[in-house]
Design a protein around this motif. Sequence first.
Motif, PDB file in Angstrom:
ATOM      1  N   ALA A 198      -7.205  -6.203   0.868  1.00  0.00           N
ATOM      2  CA  ALA A 198      -6.433  -6.339  -0.365  1.00  0.00           C
ATOM      3  C   ALA A 198      -5.868  -7.741  -0.505  1.00  0.00           C
ATOM      4  O   ALA A 198      -5.835  -8.311  -1.601  1.00  0.00           O
ATOM      5  CB  ALA A 198      -5.309  -5.306  -0.403  1.00  0.00           C
TER       6      ALA A 198
ATOM      7  N   GLY B  84      -7.161  -2.559  -6.536  1.00  0.00           N
ATOM      8  CA  GLY B  84      -5.760  -2.267  -6.786  1.00  0.00           C
ATOM      9  C   GLY B  84      -4.897  -3.500  -6.616  1.00  0.00           C
ATOM     10  O   GLY B  84      -3.946  -3.719  -7.369  1.00  0.00           O
TER      11      GLY B  84
ATOM     12  N   THR C 281      -0.112   4.075  -1.613  1.00  0.00           N
ATOM     13  CA  THR C 281      -1.054   5.200  -1.610  1.00  0.00           C
ATOM     14  C   THR C 281      -2.341   4.738  -0.934  1.00  0.00           C
ATOM     15  O   THR C 281      -2.535   3.553  -0.681  1.00  0.00           O
ATOM     16  CB  THR C 281      -1.372   5.673  -3.048  1.00  0.00           C
ATOM     17  OG1 THR C 281      -1.937   4.571  -3.789  1.00  0.00           O
ATOM     18  CG2 THR C 281      -0.134   6.178  -3.761  1.00  0.00           C
ATOM     19  N   GLY C 282      -3.226   5.689  -0.612  1.00  0.00           N
ATOM     20  CA  GLY C 282      -4.506   5.335  -0.010  1.00  0.00           C
ATOM     21  C   GLY C 282      -4.474   5.293   1.505  1.00  0.00           C
ATOM     22  O   GLY C 282      -3.509   5.713   2.143  1.00  0.00           O
TER      23      GLY C 282
ATOM     24  N   SER D 251       0.851  -1.198   0.000  1.00  0.00           N
ATOM     25  CA  SER D 251       0.000   0.000   0.000  1.00  0.00           C
ATOM     26  C   SER D 251       0.881   1.240   0.000  1.00  0.00           C
ATOM     27  O   SER D 251       1.288   1.737   1.051  1.00  0.00           O
ATOM     28  CB  SER D 251      -0.924  -0.002   1.227  1.00  0.00           C
ATOM     29  OG  SER D 251      -1.808  -1.105   1.186  1.00  0.00           O
TER      30      SER D 251
ATOM     31  N   THR E  72      -6.641  -0.915  -1.821  1.00  0.00           N
ATOM     32  CA  THR E  72      -7.965  -1.403  -2.220  1.00  0.00           C
ATOM     33  C   THR E  72      -7.870  -2.812  -2.805  1.00  0.00           C
ATOM     34  O   THR E  72      -6.839  -3.193  -3.372  1.00  0.00           O
ATOM     35  CB  THR E  72      -8.604  -0.499  -3.283  1.00  0.00           C
ATOM     36  OG1 THR E  72      -7.847  -0.592  -4.510  1.00  0.00           O
ATOM     37  CG2 THR E  72      -8.657   0.951  -2.815  1.00  0.00           C
TER      38      THR E  72
ATOM     39  N   GLU F   7      -5.285  -5.729  -9.710  1.00  0.00           N
ATOM     40  CA  GLU F   7      -4.504  -5.231 -10.840  1.00  0.00           C
ATOM     41  C   GLU F   7      -3.014  -5.493 -10.632  1.00  0.00           C
ATOM     42  O   GLU F   7      -2.286  -5.814 -11.581  1.00  0.00           O
ATOM     43  CB  GLU F   7      -4.770  -3.738 -11.024  1.00  0.00           C
ATOM     44  CG  GLU F   7      -6.197  -3.426 -11.444  1.00  0.00           C
ATOM     45  CD  GLU F   7      -6.489  -1.942 -11.461  1.00  0.00           C
ATOM     46  OE1 GLU F   7      -5.619  -1.157 -10.996  1.00  0.00           O
ATOM     47  OE2 GLU F   7      -7.585  -1.557 -11.910  1.00  0.00           O
ATOM     48  N   ALA F   8      -2.556  -5.368  -9.378  1.00  0.00           N
ATOM     49  CA  ALA F   8      -1.142  -5.582  -9.079  1.00  0.00           C
ATOM     50  C   ALA F   8      -0.738  -7.032  -9.326  1.00  0.00           C
ATOM     51  O   ALA F   8       0.305  -7.303  -9.930  1.00  0.00           O
ATOM     52  CB  ALA F   8      -0.846  -5.187  -7.633  1.00  0.00           C
TER      53      ALA F   8
ATOM     54  N   ARG G 290       4.611  -3.256  -6.646  1.00  0.00           N
ATOM     55  CA  ARG G 290       3.390  -2.708  -7.222  1.00  0.00           C
ATOM     56  C   ARG G 290       2.501  -2.167  -6.099  1.00  0.00           C
ATOM     57  O   ARG G 290       2.392  -2.776  -5.037  1.00  0.00           O
ATOM     58  CB  ARG G 290       2.641  -3.766  -8.031  1.00  0.00           C
ATOM     59  CG  ARG G 290       3.374  -4.212  -9.304  1.00  0.00           C
ATOM     60  CD  ARG G 290       3.468  -3.061 -10.295  1.00  0.00           C
ATOM     61  NE  ARG G 290       4.212  -3.445 -11.492  1.00  0.00           N
ATOM     62  CZ  ARG G 290       5.503  -3.265 -11.670  1.00  0.00           C
ATOM     63  NH1 ARG G 290       6.240  -2.724 -10.683  1.00  0.00           N
ATOM     64  NH2 ARG G 290       6.092  -3.611 -12.798  1.00  0.00           N
ATOM     65  N   ASP G 291       1.833  -1.040  -6.360  1.00  0.00           N
ATOM     66  CA  ASP G 291       0.960  -0.376  -5.398  1.00  0.00           C
ATOM     67  C   ASP G 291      -0.453  -0.931  -5.502  1.00  0.00           C
ATOM     68  O   ASP G 291      -1.047  -0.936  -6.581  1.00  0.00           O
ATOM     69  CB  ASP G 291       0.956   1.136  -5.688  1.00  0.00           C
ATOM     70  CG  ASP G 291       0.078   1.922  -4.738  1.00  0.00           C
ATOM     71  OD1 ASP G 291      -0.296   1.379  -3.665  1.00  0.00           O
ATOM     72  OD2 ASP G 291      -0.240   3.091  -5.059  1.00  0.00           O
ATOM     73  N   ASP G 292      -1.016  -1.401  -4.375  1.00  0.00           N
ATOM     74  CA  ASP G 292      -2.399  -1.876  -4.408  1.00  0.00           C
ATOM     75  C   ASP G 292      -3.398  -0.756  -4.113  1.00  0.00           C
ATOM     76  O   ASP G 292      -4.605  -0.991  -4.066  1.00  0.00           O
ATOM     77  CB  ASP G 292      -2.614  -3.046  -3.449  1.00  0.00           C
ATOM     78  CG  ASP G 292      -2.423  -2.666  -1.978  1.00  0.00           C
ATOM     79  OD1 ASP G 292      -2.469  -1.473  -1.634  1.00  0.00           O
ATOM     80  OD2 ASP G 292      -2.238  -3.593  -1.156  1.00  0.00           O
ATOM     81  N   GLN G 293      -2.880   0.467  -3.888  1.00  0.00           N
ATOM     82  CA  GLN G 293      -3.710   1.647  -3.633  1.00  0.00           C
ATOM     83  C   GLN G 293      -4.631   1.457  -2.426  1.00  0.00           C
ATOM     84  O   GLN G 293      -5.646   2.110  -2.289  1.00  0.00           O
ATOM     85  CB  GLN G 293      -4.531   1.992  -4.866  1.00  0.00           C
ATOM     86  CG  GLN G 293      -3.695   2.194  -6.124  1.00  0.00           C
ATOM     87  CD  GLN G 293      -4.534   2.266  -7.378  1.00  0.00           C
ATOM     88  OE1 GLN G 293      -5.486   3.060  -7.450  1.00  0.00           O
ATOM     89  NE2 GLN G 293      -4.215   1.453  -8.365  1.00  0.00           N
TER      90      GLN G 293
END
Length: 211
Positions: A128, A103, A58-59, A56, A100, A106-107, A95-98
């Motif tokens: 996540a 996210g 961001t978020g 994480s 969520t 997508e990661a 990779r950032d899971d934001q």
Amino acid sequence: NTNWLSSPLTLLALLTLSAASACSTPIAMPVRPSETPIAEPSGSERCTIKVGVINSLTGRHISGGEEHTRGYMIALDEINNGEGVLGCDLELVVRDDQSTPMGAREAVNDLVEVEKIPVILGAYSSNATLTASSIANDSETPFIIPSASNNLLTSMGYEWVFRINSPSLDYVEAAFAYLSTYAEIYKTPKLAIVFENTAFGESAAVAASAK
């Protein structure tokens, strides 16, 4: 089936061994990696083994994600400044899971389908991680959980998912063991359960309610 590992350094070593067994080609903070999981050494340089990391950055969980990042880098420096793993340096493909589930989805897809990374470490939150671990398991990619504690994560029969931390049930057991020690002092027949509305909080609340 519940799976356990002992430490972040052991974890990275296991991830590397998994990568080596999964790919015949040998394995970097976030840089755009090549699509080859393991890079052959050139000259006197050591080979590198790539390990996927979902975090994480961001978020809402960014503070926890930053703590994870510092921990990853400490372990990475210790390994790479030593003998490495299988004679190779480790490289983290982050990779950032934001913060969520979407996210995280997508990661995982990016690491598995685009970058062809053979093993993944993550994520931070239970929300996540529930999503990420399911996708990783379906793709038969080893997925190591460093912090998410929802009880379901290692009780759904996933063969490719492992966890190095305790599940929520263990936290609840420890809390009730403490309370029972002082039951005679407190002398109260009631206990209030206050929890956050997340997969982590709900998991602990369900375990506490069952007590």
